[in-house]
Design a protein around this motif. Structure first.
Motif, PDB file in Angstrom:
ATOM      1  N   TYR A  27      -1.865   3.377  13.536  1.00  0.00           N
ATOM      2  CA  TYR A  27      -1.843   1.918  13.407  1.00  0.00           C
ATOM      3  C   TYR A  27      -2.128   1.516  11.962  1.00  0.00           C
ATOM      4  N   GLY A  28      -3.162   2.139  11.366  1.00  0.00           N
ATOM      5  CA  GLY A  28      -3.474   1.838   9.967  1.00  0.00           C
ATOM      6  C   GLY A  28      -2.350   2.206   9.036  1.00  0.00           C
ATOM      7  N   MET A  29      -1.734   3.364   9.267  1.00  0.00           N
ATOM      8  CA  MET A  29      -0.622   3.793   8.421  1.00  0.00           C
ATOM      9  C   MET A  29       0.552   2.823   8.489  1.00  0.00           C
ATOM     10  N   LEU A  30       0.967   2.481   9.709  1.00  0.00           N
ATOM     11  CA  LEU A  30       2.171   1.673   9.870  1.00  0.00           C
ATOM     12  C   LEU A  30       1.929   0.208   9.490  1.00  0.00           C
ATOM     13  N   LEU A  31       0.723  -0.277   9.759  1.00  0.00           N
ATOM     14  CA  LEU A  31       0.411  -1.663   9.403  1.00  0.00           C
ATOM     15  C   LEU A  31       0.474  -1.866   7.888  1.00  0.00           C
ATOM     16  N   TYR A  32       0.190  -0.787   7.145  1.00  0.00           N
ATOM     17  CA  TYR A  32       0.229  -0.843   5.676  1.00  0.00           C
ATOM     18  C   TYR A  32       1.463  -0.152   5.105  1.00  0.00           C
ATOM     19  N   ALA A  33       2.447   0.105   5.936  1.00  0.00           N
ATOM     20  CA  ALA A  33       3.671   0.765   5.488  1.00  0.00           C
ATOM     21  C   ALA A  33       4.547  -0.198   4.686  1.00  0.00           C
ATOM     22  N   SER A  34       5.598   0.353   4.080  1.00  0.00           N
ATOM     23  CA  SER A  34       6.514  -0.479   3.290  1.00  0.00           C
ATOM     24  C   SER A  34       7.137  -1.578   4.138  1.00  0.00           C
ATOM     25  N   LYS A  35       7.454  -1.251   5.374  1.00  0.00           N
ATOM     26  CA  LYS A  35       8.069  -2.221   6.282  1.00  0.00           C
ATOM     27  C   LYS A  35       7.546  -1.983   7.691  1.00  0.00           C
ATOM     28  N   PHE A  36       7.059  -3.054   8.319  1.00  0.00           N
ATOM     29  CA  PHE A  36       6.548  -2.940   9.684  1.00  0.00           C
ATOM     30  C   PHE A  36       6.960  -4.209  10.432  1.00  0.00           C
ATOM     31  N   SER A  37       8.028  -4.090  11.195  1.00  0.00           N
ATOM     32  CA  SER A  37       8.533  -5.245  11.938  1.00  0.00           C
ATOM     33  C   SER A  37       9.253  -4.749  13.183  1.00  0.00           C
ATOM     34  N   LYS A  38       9.698  -5.681  13.994  1.00  0.00           N
ATOM     35  CA  LYS A  38      10.408  -5.285  15.222  1.00  0.00           C
ATOM     36  C   LYS A  38      11.827  -4.799  14.918  1.00  0.00           C
ATOM     37  N   GLN A  39      12.324  -5.048  13.703  1.00  0.00           N
ATOM     38  CA  GLN A  39      13.648  -4.550  13.321  1.00  0.00           C
ATOM     39  C   GLN A  39      13.588  -3.155  12.689  1.00  0.00           C
ATOM     40  N   GLU A  40      12.496  -2.888  11.976  1.00  0.00           N
ATOM     41  CA  GLU A  40      12.457  -1.629  11.222  1.00  0.00           C
ATOM     42  C   GLU A  40      11.018  -1.268  10.859  1.00  0.00           C
ATOM     43  N   ILE A  41      10.748   0.013  10.887  1.00  0.00           N
ATOM     44  CA  ILE A  41       9.535   0.580  10.290  1.00  0.00           C
ATOM     45  C   ILE A  41       9.993   1.545   9.203  1.00  0.00           C
ATOM     46  N   ARG A  42       9.492   1.311   7.997  1.00  0.00           N
ATOM     47  CA  ARG A  42       9.895   2.156   6.872  1.00  0.00           C
ATOM     48  C   ARG A  42       8.638   2.643   6.144  1.00  0.00           C
ATOM     49  N   VAL A  43       8.576   3.937   5.950  1.00  0.00           N
ATOM     50  CA  VAL A  43       7.426   4.562   5.292  1.00  0.00           C
ATOM     51  C   VAL A  43       7.932   5.432   4.161  1.00  0.00           C
ATOM     52  N   THR A  44       7.319   5.317   2.982  1.00  0.00           N
ATOM     53  CA  THR A  44       7.629   6.206   1.864  1.00  0.00           C
ATOM     54  C   THR A  44       6.330   6.826   1.366  1.00  0.00           C
ATOM     55  N   THR A  45       6.401   8.075   1.001  1.00  0.00           N
ATOM     56  CA  THR A  45       5.218   8.768   0.484  1.00  0.00           C
ATOM     57  C   THR A  45       5.638   9.910  -0.426  1.00  0.00           C
ATOM     58  N   GLN A  46       4.782  10.237  -1.373  1.00  0.00           N
ATOM     59  CA  GLN A  46       5.007  11.387  -2.245  1.00  0.00           C
ATOM     60  C   GLN A  46       4.254  12.612  -1.753  1.00  0.00           C
ATOM     61  N   LEU A  47       3.433  12.445  -0.727  1.00  0.00           N
ATOM     62  CA  LEU A  47       2.612  13.544  -0.246  1.00  0.00           C
ATOM     63  C   LEU A  47       3.239  14.195   0.981  1.00  0.00           C
ATOM     64  N   PRO A  48       3.686  15.427   0.885  1.00  0.00           N
ATOM     65  CA  PRO A  48       4.236  16.124   2.059  1.00  0.00           C
ATOM     66  C   PRO A  48       3.228  16.217   3.206  1.00  0.00           C
ATOM     67  N   ALA A  49       1.950  16.388   2.868  1.00  0.00           N
ATOM     68  CA  ALA A  49       0.921  16.498   3.905  1.00  0.00           C
ATOM     69  C   ALA A  49       0.825  15.213   4.716  1.00  0.00           C
ATOM     70  N   LEU A  50       0.986  14.073   4.042  1.00  0.00           N
ATOM     71  CA  LEU A  50       0.937  12.793   4.739  1.00  0.00           C
ATOM     72  C   LEU A  50       2.151  12.634   5.658  1.00  0.00           C
ATOM     73  N   ALA A  51       3.320  13.048   5.184  1.00  0.00           N
ATOM     74  CA  ALA A  51       4.531  12.972   6.017  1.00  0.00           C
ATOM     75  C   ALA A  51       4.366  13.839   7.270  1.00  0.00           C
ATOM     76  N   ARG A  52       3.832  15.033   7.095  1.00  0.00           N
ATOM     77  CA  ARG A  52       3.624  15.913   8.251  1.00  0.00           C
ATOM     78  C   ARG A  52       2.617  15.323   9.234  1.00  0.00           C
ATOM     79  N   ARG A  53       1.556  14.728   8.691  1.00  0.00           N
ATOM     80  CA  ARG A  53       0.529  14.163   9.576  1.00  0.00           C
ATOM     81  C   ARG A  53       1.080  12.979  10.362  1.00  0.00           C
ATOM     82  N   MET A  54       1.841  12.109   9.701  1.00  0.00           N
ATOM     83  CA  MET A  54       2.399  10.960  10.412  1.00  0.00           C
ATOM     84  C   MET A  54       3.377  11.418  11.489  1.00  0.00           C
TER      85      MET A  54
END
Length: 303
Positions: A27-54
């Motif tokens: 919830y914390g990750m997506l609420l603070y993501a680049s885009k969080f709406s009913k049309q799209e959720i968009r997440v960008t990160t430079q950390l591979p560990a964060l991508a794996r965890r999400m």
């Protein structure tokens, strides 16, 4: 690698925990993501560990298979499937409607462990922390003022004391006191990073105390050396004009010792007497000698 990245990598090694905590962290990750709406959720990160965890959190919390794609030096996740989006929105307690910003649903972070997981999620997504070699500073960036205030309220309820400020088009929650930063990092699972900051603080304080002590001792030494030089110069001038007889008998030994040991400190000089005398006693004798020397010099000038 920056200290913030090292801290986030440490957080990404934290066990996922119970289902409720997984949901809260996601919830914390997506609420603070680049885009969080009913049309799209968009997440960008430079950390591979964060991508794996999400990816693991999406699977564990909502049984959603997600794949990050390479986007330059970053990794990108886009969710546009209405069914997946509706599942996520419902899991966070939202109806499937579009809003400018989604307010914090405190029901998702009701327990303390879930609140800590939520804060870990928002820090992983948009937080930074200064390294131990820099001035203490931790901040979390958010683009919506109302959400930022709601998260601030949650942190205050947990005993944390963040401050809120605006920076251009964003809002920041920040901590500048070292103890508060250590508490925050420990609470969200970055105990090693907190310990690194704590050790650096102790080392810095120790180094500052040593420097202050050395400076104080150096200052005292310089004062003592200056006082000794003034004494020797005054006695030399008086002896040249009037000889040792201008001093009372009980002060002549002190005159002789001072002239023989011009660089000696009061303690060292007092120990040379037979028997040794006290520092206050020696100081009194030297003041009397200076009065006689300066008085004789003044008399000689007048004559």
């Amino acid at each position: 690698m920056s200290f913030s990245s090292k801290t986030k990598n440490e957080l990404c090694r934290t066990p996922l925990g119970a289902h409720c905590c997984q949901t809260a962290e996601l919830y914390g990750m997506l609420l603070y993501a680049s885009k969080f709406s009913k049309q799209e959720i968009r997440v960008t990160t430079q950390l591979p560990a964060l991508a794996r965890r999400m990816t693991r959190l999406l699977l564990g919390a909502f049984d959603i298979q997600a794949v990050f794609q390479a986007a330059g030096q970053r990794q990108l996740l886009q969710l546009t499937d209405p069914k997946q989006l509706q599942t996520i929105m419902a899991g966070f307690g939202y109806d499937f409607k579009n809003y400018v910003t989604y307010h914090l649903n405190r029901n998702v972070v009701e327990s303390e462990c879930c609140a800590a997981a939520f804060l870990r999620g928002i820090f992983l997504m948009s937080g930074t922390v200064a390294g131990p070699d820099k001035k203490s500073h931790l901040e979390i960036k958010c683009s919506h003022h109302s959400l930022c205030r709601e998260v601030m309220s949650l942190m205050l309820d947990l005993g944390l004391r963040p401050k809120l400020t605006a920076r251009r088009t964003a809002y920041l929650l920040y901590l500048k006191d070292t103890a508060g930063i250590e508490d925050f990092l420990t609470r969200i699972g970055a105990a090693r990073a907190a310990m690194t900051i704590m050790e650096a603080k102790v080392e810095k304080n120790l180094r500052n105390n040593v420097n202050r002590q050395v400076n104080c001792e150096m200052s005292n030494l310089m004062k003592a050396t200056d006082a000794s030089a003034r004494q020797v110069l005054a006695i030399e001038r008086a002896l040249e004009k009037g000889g040792i007889s201008i001093y009372p008998e009980n002060l002549r030994e002190t005159v002789d010792l001072r002239m023989a040991h011009p660089a000696a400190s009061l303690s060292e000089l007092a120990a040379l007497f037979d028997p040794p005398i006290s520092k206050p006693g020696l100081s009194h004798r030297l003041r009397r000698i200076m009065q006689i020397s300066e008085g004789f010099a003044q008399q000689a000038r007048e004559e």
